[in-house]
Design a protein around this motif. Sequence first.
Motif, short mmCIF file in Angstrom:
data_model
loop_
_atom_site.label_atom_id
_atom_site.label_comp_id
_atom_site.label_asym_id
_atom_site.label_seq_id
_atom_site.Cartn_x
_atom_site.Cartn_y
_atom_site.Cartn_z
N CYS A 1 0.83 -1.20 0.00
CA CYS A 1 0.00 0.00 0.00
C CYS A 1 0.86 1.25 0.00
O CYS A 1 2.02 1.23 0.42
N ARG A 2 0.26 2.37 -0.44
CA ARG A 2 0.98 3.64 -0.47
C ARG A 2 1.08 4.28 0.90
O ARG A 2 2.06 4.95 1.21
N SER B 1 -3.82 5.23 5.14
CA SER B 1 -5.22 5.41 4.79
C SER B 1 -5.68 4.34 3.81
O SER B 1 -6.81 3.85 3.89
N GLU B 2 -4.80 3.95 2.91
CA GLU B 2 -5.12 2.89 1.97
C GLU B 2 -5.15 1.54 2.67
O GLU B 2 -6.03 0.71 2.43
N TYR C 1 -8.41 -2.25 3.91
CA TYR C 1 -8.30 -3.70 3.69
C TYR C 1 -8.12 -4.50 4.98
O TYR C 1 -8.08 -5.73 4.94
N ALA D 1 -3.75 1.86 -6.89
CA ALA D 1 -4.37 0.89 -5.97
C ALA D 1 -3.27 -0.01 -5.40
O ALA D 1 -2.16 -0.06 -5.95
N PRO D 2 -3.56 -0.72 -4.30
CA PRO D 2 -2.57 -1.64 -3.76
C PRO D 2 -2.22 -2.75 -4.75
O PRO D 2 -2.99 -3.04 -5.68
#
Length: 212
Positions: free
Chosen positions: A69-70, A73-74, A78, A138-139
């Motif tokens: 993930c970046r 928050s991302e 998940y 996106a991840p």
Amino acid sequence: MAQRFELHPTHPQPRLLRQAVQMLQAGGVLAVPTDSSYALVCHLDDKAAAERLRRIRGVDERHHLTLLCRDLSELAAYARVDNRQYRLLKAATPGPYTFILTATREVPRRLSHPSRKTIGLRVPDHPVPLALLAAHGAPLLATTLILPGQTEPLNDAEEIRARLQHELAAVLDAGACPAQPTTVVDLTPMDGGGEPEVVRRGRGPLASLGLA
């Protein structure tokens, strides 16, 4: 044969990143540098690519794959994260850590652990994968690039390309990595008030997590 993209280690070229994203969207598996070692990545929603990634690694569905993930928050979309877990994650990311957390419904069932319903999540501290994630939007599904029967990750882009030339779409070459896997920490015991459990000691120091 796998392509080799020579990327600047701190300012990766957008044109090459766009080509890499096109390969991911077409179902390709890529080898990318990270702040711990080279990793294999593919599109999160591509079942065939995920199966190819597992086949290259020689692992089955019980092996935790990781969502790259970046940012936090991302990551929170998940995995279920409480306040204690978030504080630990904030102290350790970005960095060479993989955290095992309880997966949300956003994670395809086939990607979470079949019995535990958990997923590995990671925010790397390396410009190349972060720029790739930003370009992709996106991840990505990821795993450390350790070949079957080996204990150490591959670290040389040319060797990776030579050994996996028929398995990969491309190798993103930004130079050598530290060649040490991430530290893996299971945060799911915290769901019930327990303490984190160290699953694997790797490059990420435990002291910064208060676990030394």
